[in-house]
Design a protein around this motif. Structure first.
Motif, mmCIF file in Angstrom:
data_model
loop_
_atom_site.group_PDB
_atom_site.id
_atom_site.type_symbol
_atom_site.label_atom_id
_atom_site.label_comp_id
_atom_site.label_asym_id
_atom_site.label_seq_id
_atom_site.Cartn_x
_atom_site.Cartn_y
_atom_site.Cartn_z
ATOM 1 N N UNK A 408 0.861 -1.179 0.000
ATOM 2 C CA UNK A 408 0.000 0.000 0.000
ATOM 3 C C UNK A 408 0.899 1.232 0.000
ATOM 4 N N UNK A 409 0.687 2.095 -0.975
ATOM 5 C CA UNK A 409 1.551 3.254 -1.186
ATOM 6 C C UNK A 409 0.855 4.535 -0.729
ATOM 7 N N UNK A 410 1.625 5.588 -0.580
ATOM 8 C CA UNK A 410 1.144 6.942 -0.277
ATOM 9 C C UNK A 410 0.425 7.021 1.071
ATOM 10 N N UNK A 411 0.831 6.210 2.025
ATOM 11 C CA UNK A 411 0.217 6.291 3.347
ATOM 12 C C UNK A 411 0.653 7.595 4.024
ATOM 13 N N UNK A 412 -0.253 8.173 4.777
ATOM 14 C CA UNK A 412 0.046 9.391 5.512
ATOM 15 C C UNK A 412 -0.179 10.678 4.750
#
Length: 638
Positions: A408-412
């Protein structure tokens, strides 16, 4: 020279297997000799020798000193030392002595000990001789008094380690063992290369290295700065649209771009996600960023830092993530075919509706969907346990590396973009966001089951669920319904574990089998690096035009022997005069040279007027002394 090497081929050479009539589940595991799992149970019982102590000959091994004097140590060079192999004197070693430490103090490294021998005897290196030990009652009662002298103090201790079985023979040089049977039977290709890793894995790694080392031509891309904060060598990972046609993304409501960059602090590559035109007015959101930095999971892309910059000509916010070369989004892998949406497209009057797609015929296999579910739910479980919410569970923000590995990418990003300074408790809305994560997970699973993003639109939900009911199991249907249906109570990602059920063990088994295959490929490459260093050293010696103003240096003395050995390696011919090329011959001879075995070989001059009979131990001595001479000259000490 027309004759081949007298050494046996490494393809059929290996350590012999041993068995005993009585097995001890602790001291005599039934796994292979070099099994690390078996070493765990005996690592605390094994004792290493004192390198500086005088040689001690225990009872029952009177021939050890004689054998040690007549046998060359297998690995005297510390650069290529290998703890798993030793000379043929392993059966005669005293109990508690390591096979790789040499059977005589003459071969031991010159080390001055400064501590008691007791701590040093607790070696963590697996000793093959301790894997097969007698377990009879008479052996268990036998204790040998060992003596070691350290710094003028003599220590006496009782060695309770069982003596190794007599007759154990280990190869005197490095070998390539055959493929492990549990891996050999799962190999899809029967003619896989024996010395090197599989071509598919090699090509994947090469592509990752190529992407990692890619650079941009700044003359053709003047808009990309050469340096941003502590990052340099920026390389766009996504196409950069013209400035006059930039549109805000549907996910973040901001213009974004993505770059690969190298951090000058640690020289490691990272992925920079730039938010165009965003001015950070309050640094209180860094509290959430610090929470995200602590989230370490195999199915999430770790956030490393967040900073603002004006290097792009505006106020930009940059998120720095771990870089995973060769990754592609789930959207580009599974939802990039417009024809897949034809089943959900409205028909004009008079047009016939096409037949629904079937599994393996337009739809993804159910096993693949469950593999994705296990990974995504595992990532959500870790994120929610940390008190955070993903908020980017979208096919365009899920990366796929290899065949089925998800991250899962672009967390935060949303936590910073939507941060509200007026709230006193900035984590108050996290439970609500976590519930939205479960709904988003249900939409992703439904889209995968329909193989189309059109299936998650509200007007197509009933048709999509009918498609799922026809082609997939009831567990998958119930999981989608549970995630997409509003509940009166707060749901948890743990609630879907019963629906996954035993499929979790299927994914665990597949992961471990994949790990076995990769470890086997790694084992093929373990010795290759050592052999490459050996060839690199040999190449610096052979045919050197001049050394210390002596143009004949490489043609005289020890260097002449190494030149003839190079011809013995690479320039042999058959009786008909044609080149004789055998990789196993080259590997075998190099391994014996590295170990310095006492085997003799015949080196013939190029004019065939002289024949020199030498041992590999002689060649190793010439090799080491010559290379040390080159090193001394390179460092200026000669």
């Amino acid at each position: 020279m027309t004759t081949s090497s007298s050494s046996p081929s490494l393809l059929n050479d290996g350590a012999k297997n041993f068995s005993h009539s009585t097995h001890d589940p602790v001291n005599s595991p039934t796994s292979s000799l070099f099994s690390d799992f078996g070493a765990l149970s005996i690592s605390q019982r094994r004792k290493a020798p004192n390198p500086a102590a005088s040689e001690f000959i225990p009872k029952g091994a009177p021939r050890m000193a004689n054998m040690a004097q007549s046998t060359v140590q297998a690995f005297p060079s510390p650069l290529f030392a290998h703890p798993g192999l030793s000379s043929s004197t392993a059966a005669a070693l005293a109990p508690g002595m390591s096979l790789s430490a040499g059977s005589s103090p003459l071969h031991s490294p010159k080390i001055t000990p400064h501590t008691s021998p007791a701590p040093r005897r607790r070696s963590h290196t697996p000793n093959p001789a301790n894997y097969m030990v007698p377990t009879t009652a008479s052996d268990q009662g036998a204790h040998i008094i060992q003596k070691e002298t350290v710094g003028g103090t003599t220590y006496f201790y009782t060695d309770n380690t069982p003596a190794p079985m007599a007759g154990m023979v280990f190869p005197t040089y490095h070998i390539y063992p055959p493929t492990a049977p549990h891996v050999a039977y799962m190999q899809p290709k029967a003619n896989a290369p024996s010395f090197f890793m599989a071509d598919e894995l090699r090509q994947e790694l090469i592509n990752r290295h190529l992407i990692t080392m890619a650079q941009i031509d700044h003359s053709e891309n003047p808009d990309v700065p050469s340096e941003v904060d502590s990052y340099h060598s920026l390389f766009p990972l996504e196409p950069l649209p013209p400035p006059n046609r930039m549109q805000k993304t549907s996910n973040f409501s901001y213009i974004t771009s993505c770059y690969k960059a190298v951090n000058s602090k640690d020289d490691l590559p990272y992925c920079l996600r730039r938010i165009h035109g965003f001015r950070l007015v309050n640094t209180k959101c860094m509290m959430l960023v610090d929470m995200w930095k602590k989230v370490q999971h195999s199915n999430t892309v770790t956030l490393r830092e967040v900073f603002t910059t004006k290097a792009f000509g505006d106020h930009s916010l940059v998120f720095s993530y771990d870089f995973h070369a060769g990754a592609e989004t789930m959207f580009s892998r599974h939802f990039n075919d417009p024809a897949a949406d034809s089943y959900f497209t409205k028909r004009k009057w008079g047009q016939h509706e096409p037949p629904p797609p079937r599994q393996h015929a337009g739809l993804l296999p159910e096993s693949l969907i469950w593999a994705y579910i296990v990974q995504l739910s595992s990532a959500l479980r870790t994120i929610h346990t940390a008190g955070l919410a993903c908020r980017v569970m979208d096919p365009s923000k899920i990366l796929i590396t290899g065949k089925t590995r998800l991250r899962v990418n672009c967390v935060g990003v949303f936590d910073v973009l939507t941060f509200d300074n007026s709230q006193t408790n900035h984590l108050a809305l996290m439970p609500q966001y976590q519930q939205a994560d479960l709904v988003s997970l249900g939409k992703v699973v439904l889209a995968l089951a329909c193989n189309s993003l059109a299936g998650i639109q509200r007007e197509n939900l009933q048709k999509a669920m009918e498609l799922v009911s026809i082609n997939y199991s009831s567990d998958l249907k119930n999981l989608i319904l549970y995630l997409l249906t509003e509940q009166s109570r707060l749901r948890s990602v743990n609630d879907i574990m019963p629906m996954i059920g035993a499929r979790f063990y299927t994914q665990l088994d597949a992961s471990q089998m994949r790990n076995d295959v990769i470890e086997e490929d790694l084992a093929k490459e373990v010795q290759n690096g050592r052999l490459f260093r050996l060839l690199a050293k040999l190449g610096t010696i052979n045919e050197r035009p001049e050394f210390q103003k002596d143009p004949t240096w490489s043609e005289t003395g020890d260097r002449y022997l190494l030149k003839l050995f190079r011809d013995h390696l690479f320039h042999q011919v058959t009786e008909a005069g044609t080149p004789w090329i055998d990789l196993s011959h080259i590997v075998s001879c190099l391994n014996k040279l590295d170990a310095g075995v006492p085997e003799k070989i015949s080196l013939v001059s190029r004019d065939e007027k002289s024949v020199l009979v030498v041992t590999y131990s002689d060649l190793k001595r010439c090799f080491d002394s010559t290379f040390q001479e080159l090193q001394a000259a390179a460092s200026g000490s000669l």
